[in-house]
Structure formats: C-alpha cells, structure tokens
Design a protein around this motif. Sequence first.
Motif, PDB file in Angstrom:
ATOM      1  N   ILE A 197      16.318  24.942 -33.327  1.00  0.00           N
ATOM      2  CA  ILE A 197      16.170  24.618 -31.910  1.00  0.00           C
ATOM      3  C   ILE A 197      16.065  23.105 -31.814  1.00  0.00           C
ATOM      4  N   SER A 198      16.946  22.473 -31.034  1.00  0.00           N
ATOM      5  CA  SER A 198      16.993  21.012 -30.941  1.00  0.00           C
ATOM      6  C   SER A 198      16.537  20.572 -29.563  1.00  0.00           C
ATOM      7  N   ILE A 199      15.676  19.531 -29.541  1.00  0.00           N
ATOM      8  CA  ILE A 199      15.153  18.967 -28.298  1.00  0.00           C
ATOM      9  C   ILE A 199      15.403  17.468 -28.334  1.00  0.00           C
ATOM     10  N   PRO A 200      15.985  16.863 -27.299  1.00  0.00           N
ATOM     11  CA  PRO A 200      16.244  15.415 -27.299  1.00  0.00           C
ATOM     12  C   PRO A 200      14.964  14.606 -27.513  1.00  0.00           C
ATOM     13  N   THR A 201      15.048  13.586 -28.353  1.00  0.00           N
ATOM     14  CA  THR A 201      13.884  12.758 -28.674  1.00  0.00           C
ATOM     15  C   THR A 201      13.370  12.018 -27.448  1.00  0.00           C
ATOM     16  N   ALA A 202      14.259  11.649 -26.528  1.00  0.00           N
ATOM     17  CA  ALA A 202      13.844  10.888 -25.348  1.00  0.00           C
ATOM     18  C   ALA A 202      12.836  11.640 -24.496  1.00  0.00           C
ATOM     19  N   LEU A 203      12.780  12.980 -24.614  1.00  0.00           N
ATOM     20  CA  LEU A 203      11.844  13.777 -23.821  1.00  0.00           C
ATOM     21  C   LEU A 203      10.486  13.910 -24.487  1.00  0.00           C
ATOM     22  N   LEU A 204      10.314  13.330 -25.680  1.00  0.00           N
ATOM     23  CA  LEU A 204       9.089  13.561 -26.457  1.00  0.00           C
ATOM     24  C   LEU A 204       8.340  12.273 -26.760  1.00  0.00           C
ATOM     25  N   ASP A 205       8.445  11.284 -25.876  1.00  0.00           N
ATOM     26  CA  ASP A 205       7.801   9.995 -26.158  1.00  0.00           C
ATOM     27  C   ASP A 205       6.290  10.104 -26.260  1.00  0.00           C
ATOM     28  N   ASP A 206       5.667  10.802 -25.317  1.00  0.00           N
ATOM     29  CA  ASP A 206       4.197  10.909 -25.304  1.00  0.00           C
ATOM     30  C   ASP A 206       3.734  12.335 -25.552  1.00  0.00           C
ATOM     31  N   VAL A 207       4.548  13.125 -26.260  1.00  0.00           N
ATOM     32  CA  VAL A 207       4.247  14.539 -26.496  1.00  0.00           C
ATOM     33  C   VAL A 207       3.731  14.728 -27.912  1.00  0.00           C
ATOM     34  N   LYS A 208       2.642  15.502 -28.040  1.00  0.00           N
ATOM     35  CA  LYS A 208       2.058  15.789 -29.351  1.00  0.00           C
ATOM     36  C   LYS A 208       2.331  17.214 -29.814  1.00  0.00           C
ATOM     37  N   SER A 209       2.544  18.124 -28.881  1.00  0.00           N
ATOM     38  CA  SER A 209       2.831  19.519 -29.242  1.00  0.00           C
ATOM     39  C   SER A 209       3.670  20.153 -28.155  1.00  0.00           C
ATOM     40  N   ILE A 210       4.381  21.221 -28.531  1.00  0.00           N
ATOM     41  CA  ILE A 210       5.211  21.951 -27.573  1.00  0.00           C
ATOM     42  C   ILE A 210       4.982  23.439 -27.759  1.00  0.00           C
ATOM     43  N   SER A 211       5.528  24.231 -26.807  1.00  0.00           N
ATOM     44  CA  SER A 211       5.410  25.689 -26.862  1.00  0.00           C
ATOM     45  C   SER A 211       6.769  26.309 -26.580  1.00  0.00           C
ATOM     46  N   LEU A 212       7.010  27.474 -27.184  1.00  0.00           N
ATOM     47  CA  LEU A 212       8.247  28.225 -26.988  1.00  0.00           C
ATOM     48  C   LEU A 212       7.924  29.584 -26.399  1.00  0.00           C
ATOM     49  N   SER A 213       8.816  30.064 -25.543  1.00  0.00           N
ATOM     50  CA  SER A 213       8.675  31.394 -24.968  1.00  0.00           C
ATOM     51  C   SER A 213      10.052  32.031 -24.887  1.00  0.00           C
ATOM     52  N   LEU A 214      10.184  33.255 -25.444  1.00  0.00           N
ATOM     53  CA  LEU A 214      11.469  33.936 -25.491  1.00  0.00           C
ATOM     54  C   LEU A 214      11.264  35.423 -25.245  1.00  0.00           C
ATOM     55  N   THR A 215      12.127  36.014 -24.405  1.00  0.00           N
ATOM     56  CA  THR A 215      12.087  37.452 -24.144  1.00  0.00           C
ATOM     57  C   THR A 215      13.448  38.056 -24.436  1.00  0.00           C
ATOM     58  N   ASP A 216      13.481  39.363 -24.641  1.00  0.00           N
ATOM     59  CA  ASP A 216      14.756  40.019 -24.929  1.00  0.00           C
ATOM     60  C   ASP A 216      15.558  40.179 -23.641  1.00  0.00           C
ATOM     61  N   TYR A 217      16.866  40.468 -23.823  1.00  0.00           N
ATOM     62  CA  TYR A 217      17.760  40.591 -22.666  1.00  0.00           C
ATOM     63  C   TYR A 217      18.640  41.823 -22.874  1.00  0.00           C
ATOM     64  N   PRO A 218      18.833  42.645 -21.840  1.00  0.00           N
ATOM     65  CA  PRO A 218      18.318  42.496 -20.468  1.00  0.00           C
ATOM     66  C   PRO A 218      17.007  43.235 -20.214  1.00  0.00           C
ATOM     67  N   ALA A 219      16.524  43.997 -21.228  1.00  0.00           N
ATOM     68  CA  ALA A 219      15.365  44.866 -20.978  1.00  0.00           C
ATOM     69  C   ALA A 219      14.105  44.070 -20.691  1.00  0.00           C
ATOM     70  N   GLN A 220      13.895  42.929 -21.357  1.00  0.00           N
ATOM     71  CA  GLN A 220      12.701  42.104 -21.208  1.00  0.00           C
ATOM     72  C   GLN A 220      11.419  42.902 -21.454  1.00  0.00           C
ATOM     73  N   GLN A 221      11.463  43.675 -22.554  1.00  0.00           N
ATOM     74  CA  GLN A 221      10.314  44.491 -22.903  1.00  0.00           C
ATOM     75  C   GLN A 221       9.363  43.789 -23.863  1.00  0.00           C
ATOM     76  N   LEU A 222       9.818  42.723 -24.488  1.00  0.00           N
ATOM     77  CA  LEU A 222       8.938  41.976 -25.393  1.00  0.00           C
ATOM     78  C   LEU A 222       8.950  40.507 -25.006  1.00  0.00           C
ATOM     79  N   LYS A 223       7.910  39.811 -25.418  1.00  0.00           N
ATOM     80  CA  LYS A 223       7.809  38.389 -25.108  1.00  0.00           C
ATOM     81  C   LYS A 223       7.196  37.670 -26.309  1.00  0.00           C
TER      82      LYS A 223
END
Length: 233
Positions: A197-223
């Motif tokens: 998973i790639s995130i542009p460096t310019a968006l992380l100047d003052d960021v110390k941690s991030i979070s990810l959230s992903l659900t299945d498609y199309p049922a969306q029964q898990l998260k």
Amino acid sequence: MKLNSTVVLTLTLLALMLGAGSVSAFLGFDIGSKALKGVTSPDSRPTSKFASAKTGNSQHGGLMLLKEEEILKTVKARIEGKSKAPKSEQEEEEETETVSNKQKLEEKPQEQVEEKPQPGFPVSAESEGVNLSVQSARYSGGALQLRVKMQNKGKNSVRFLYSFLDVSDDKGRTLSASTDGLPSELPNNSPTYTGTISIPTALLDDVKSISLSLTDYPAQQLKLEVSDIPVGR
C-alpha cells in the motif's frame, strides 16, 4: 754498326713491353682472385637439392622457414579463437579453488534469511477468519510503502474492492493511497498473499501513525481495521 744499334733498341723496347704486359697480367689476376675470394656460384644440381631436403635442413641465410602445414594450423587456430596462452600455476590453482567453493555452495542447502522486524511491527487485524497484517513501512520513490500480508482461514471466499480502502492519519484526516499485488479475492483456507500500500510522502509531513480500514465487497460482512501503524521518520 748503325743498324745493330737500331736492332738492339727495338729488341730492348719489345722486351720491356713484354715484361710490362706480363707484370700487368699478373697483378690483374692477383687482384681479381682476392676480390672474388669467398664468392661461390649457386649449386643448381638436382642431387644436392634432394640431399638437403632429406637432411631436413630448412635454414637459409640464417632464417627458419616454416612448413606450410604448420602455418595453416596456426592461422586456423587463431581464427577459431583457440590460440590461448598457457595458464600459469597460480591461475590454475585459483580456478580450481573457485570451482571447489562453487561446488560446496551448491551442496550446502540454502538457508532462509528471515527479515528482521521493524520496531512496532507487525500490526494486524482479523475478522471472520480473514487476517490483514502490516509487516513493515519504508519510504521509497516519494511514497511511504506498507508491506501487507493477507490470508483467509475462513470457510467462505472473500472478495475485495480496494477503492473502498480507507486510510487516515493520527489527526483523523483521510489520505489517498494505492495498492499493488493485493488479491481481489481470497479463497477459503487460502495461502498468504503479499502486496503493498503506497501513500504519497507529501501527505505525511507531520504524521506519526496511520490507520487502515477495509471491508469485503459487495457483502460487507467483515471489517478489517489496523490502527496505530508507525510512520515517523
């Protein structure tokens, strides 16, 4: 009396001329002999040529004449690239040692090199038997790259649409991200899949941690929610 003196004078002159001629002839012969000393005529007799060929005398005028067969062999060897200098003893020993070391490496089973984990990793989440794990984070090519592993230990296959992947920083701001190598579908009891998973460096100047959230498609029964992924530099 006068006649006798004339005859005597004539005879005397004749004798002097003969003597002078004889002396001149002698001197000329002597000088010519000395000048031609050591000069011999070429031997054109066939018998002498055959005799020299049998004795194998191939020298003429101090030069060694090569046989036609040897010349052809040398030229052919050079054309085919076979004309190589003989190897020295040291080169032969080094070549033998190299071959020996190569054989030892081939005989020795290759050991699997385990990657040393980064501090704070791995960070993982699980839902309905599906596991999402972030193994490492590194900056490369103007982007933060998260190495991710996914596995489905459940009974049902699961599909994903990564346009629904939510990435946010520690201040709650949504970040844009792209994925590479992650599967669009995880079959039941699947092996482990690896992607980034790639995130542009310019968006992380003052960021110390991030979070990810992903659900299945199309049922969306898990998260799947992975929080507090360290990205500080």
